[in-house]
Motif scaffolding. Structure first.
Motif, PDB file in Angstrom:
ATOM      1  N   MET A  90       0.830  -1.202   0.000  1.00 21.96           N
ATOM      2  CA  MET A  90       0.000   0.000   0.000  1.00 21.96           C
ATOM      3  C   MET A  90       0.869   1.259   0.000  1.00 21.96           C
ATOM      4  O   MET A  90       0.529   2.254  -0.648  1.00 21.96           O
ATOM      5  CB  MET A  90      -0.943  -0.021   1.205  1.00 21.96           C
ATOM      6  CG  MET A  90      -1.986  -1.125   1.149  1.00 21.96           C
ATOM      7  SD  MET A  90      -3.049  -1.204   2.607  1.00 21.96           S
ATOM      8  CE  MET A  90      -4.010   0.302   2.394  1.00 21.96           C
ATOM      9  N   TRP A  91       1.974   1.219   0.695  1.00 24.89           N
ATOM     10  CA  TRP A  91       2.874   2.374   0.713  1.00 24.89           C
ATOM     11  C   TRP A  91       3.552   2.544  -0.644  1.00 24.89           C
ATOM     12  O   TRP A  91       3.676   3.663  -1.145  1.00 24.89           O
ATOM     13  CB  TRP A  91       3.927   2.215   1.808  1.00 24.89           C
ATOM     14  CG  TRP A  91       4.885   3.364   1.859  1.00 24.89           C
ATOM     15  CD1 TRP A  91       6.190   3.371   1.443  1.00 24.89           C
ATOM     16  CD2 TRP A  91       4.617   4.691   2.324  1.00 24.89           C
ATOM     17  NE1 TRP A  91       6.748   4.600   1.621  1.00 24.89           N
ATOM     18  CE2 TRP A  91       5.807   5.436   2.164  1.00 24.89           C
ATOM     19  CE3 TRP A  91       3.488   5.309   2.862  1.00 24.89           C
ATOM     20  CZ2 TRP A  91       5.900   6.778   2.514  1.00 24.89           C
ATOM     21  CZ3 TRP A  91       3.579   6.652   3.219  1.00 24.89           C
ATOM     22  CH2 TRP A  91       4.769   7.369   3.047  1.00 24.89           C
ATOM     23  N   ARG A 130       0.950   3.942  -2.979  1.00 24.13           N
ATOM     24  CA  ARG A 130       0.085   4.900  -2.285  1.00 24.13           C
ATOM     25  C   ARG A 130      -0.531   5.924  -3.239  1.00 24.13           C
ATOM     26  O   ARG A 130      -1.678   6.342  -3.050  1.00 24.13           O
ATOM     27  CB  ARG A 130       0.848   5.603  -1.160  1.00 24.13           C
ATOM     28  CG  ARG A 130       2.090   6.371  -1.606  1.00 24.13           C
ATOM     29  CD  ARG A 130       2.925   6.782  -0.401  1.00 24.13           C
ATOM     30  NE  ARG A 130       4.115   7.552  -0.768  1.00 24.13           N
ATOM     31  CZ  ARG A 130       5.243   7.001  -1.216  1.00 24.13           C
ATOM     32  NH1 ARG A 130       5.330   5.694  -1.373  1.00 24.13           N
ATOM     33  NH2 ARG A 130       6.289   7.759  -1.500  1.00 24.13           N
TER      34      ARG A 130
END
Length: 277
Positions: free
Chosen positions: A60-61, A64
């Motif tokens: 997810m990072w 992002r």
């Protein structure tokens, strides 16, 4: 929590993060690592799944910006809506089969021979897929995730069902399955990353919920340490893999799987590892 237990949590977190997104089966490596460092039992089983949250956060990072675009455009941007629909379609097959047959799979397939066979058979599938990819360059008609249709997503979702077999590898099933179904190596890898978010999140929440009565507040630091280690190692692994696939194929992972399959058989034969949950 003593320092030895904390170190074991870190080791398991690193193993999870470094293997979750490679086509080599994180489950098999976690079983081997847990046995070698004597990190086993009911809480350890939940721990191995819960620390997937760290790996999810790493993806997810890394993505992002795209996730933010999806959240911001889910009601108005057709491109983002298409990705969300494709992820839902791809997520459902394995979710349904896993819910229906998880007990049977654990009872009959979590044994040395099935695990080793999954490693080795999966390796030959990778070798075949890579050879096909080279001799039929026109076969990869889908160049990016945004080019995928709902049918493409469903096919990848069906491929993910094979990951229910211990030793297969969720990443391996989705990436190689995607390549066989016409996705470029980059598109298949990125879609596998995106699909990991709902898949691993659902598995984590479901596992923790089922084991809620066996967990205690004192277990939280252990889970946090493992999750942080998984996040860091998964982030490094994802960054490395994205660079790696730009100039390499997955053939090396196939040969590694064959070696690991032999390791499974040898360790089980001599009783060095208990290949069971």
């Amino acid at each position: 929590m003593d320092i030895i237990l904390a170190l074991k949590a870190i080791i398991m977190g690193l193993v999870e993060g470094f293997t979750e997104f490679l086509p080599i089966s994180s489950t098999g490596h976690l079983i081997l690592a847990g046995s070698l460092i004597n990190f086993t039992g009911e809480v350890a089983q939940v721990f191995e799944i819960a620390i997937q949250a760290g790996a999810i956060l790493a993806v997810m990072w890394e993505y992002r910006a795209r996730i933010g675009a999806v959240l911001g455009g889910i009601t108005s941007d057709p491109r983002q809506q298409k990705l969300v629909v494709n992820l839902i379609v791809a997520f459902l097959p394995a979710a349904v089969l896993g819910f229906l047959f998880s007990k049977a799979i654990k009872a009959h397939l979590f044994a040395p021979v099935p695990v080793a066979l999954a490693f080795i058979v999966g390796a030959f599938v990778i070798l075949w897929a890579e050879r096909r990819h080279k001799v039929l360059p026109g076969a990869h008609r889908v160049q990016t995730v945004d080019d995928m249709t709902v049918v493409d997503a469903f096919k990848v979702g069906c491929a993910q069902c094979f990951a229910l077999i211990p030793g297969t590898s969720r990443s391996g099933a989705t990436i190689i399955g995607g390549m066989l179904f016409g996705l470029s190596r980059t598109a298949a890898t990125e879609f596998s990353f995106f699909l990991a978010i709902p898949t691993l999140l659902a598995a984590t929440v479901y596992s923790v919920f089922k084991a809620r009565h066996d967990l205690h507040a004192s277990d939280l630091p252990l889970f946090l340490i493992g999750g942080v280690a998984a996040f860091i190692s998964a982030f490094l692994c994802v960054r490395w893999l994205l660079r790696f696939i730009s100039t390499h194929d997955f053939t090396g992972f196939a040969w590694y799987r064959i070696v690991f399959g032999v390791v499974v058989l040898i360790t089980a034969h001599f009783g060095w590892v208990v290949w069971a949950e």
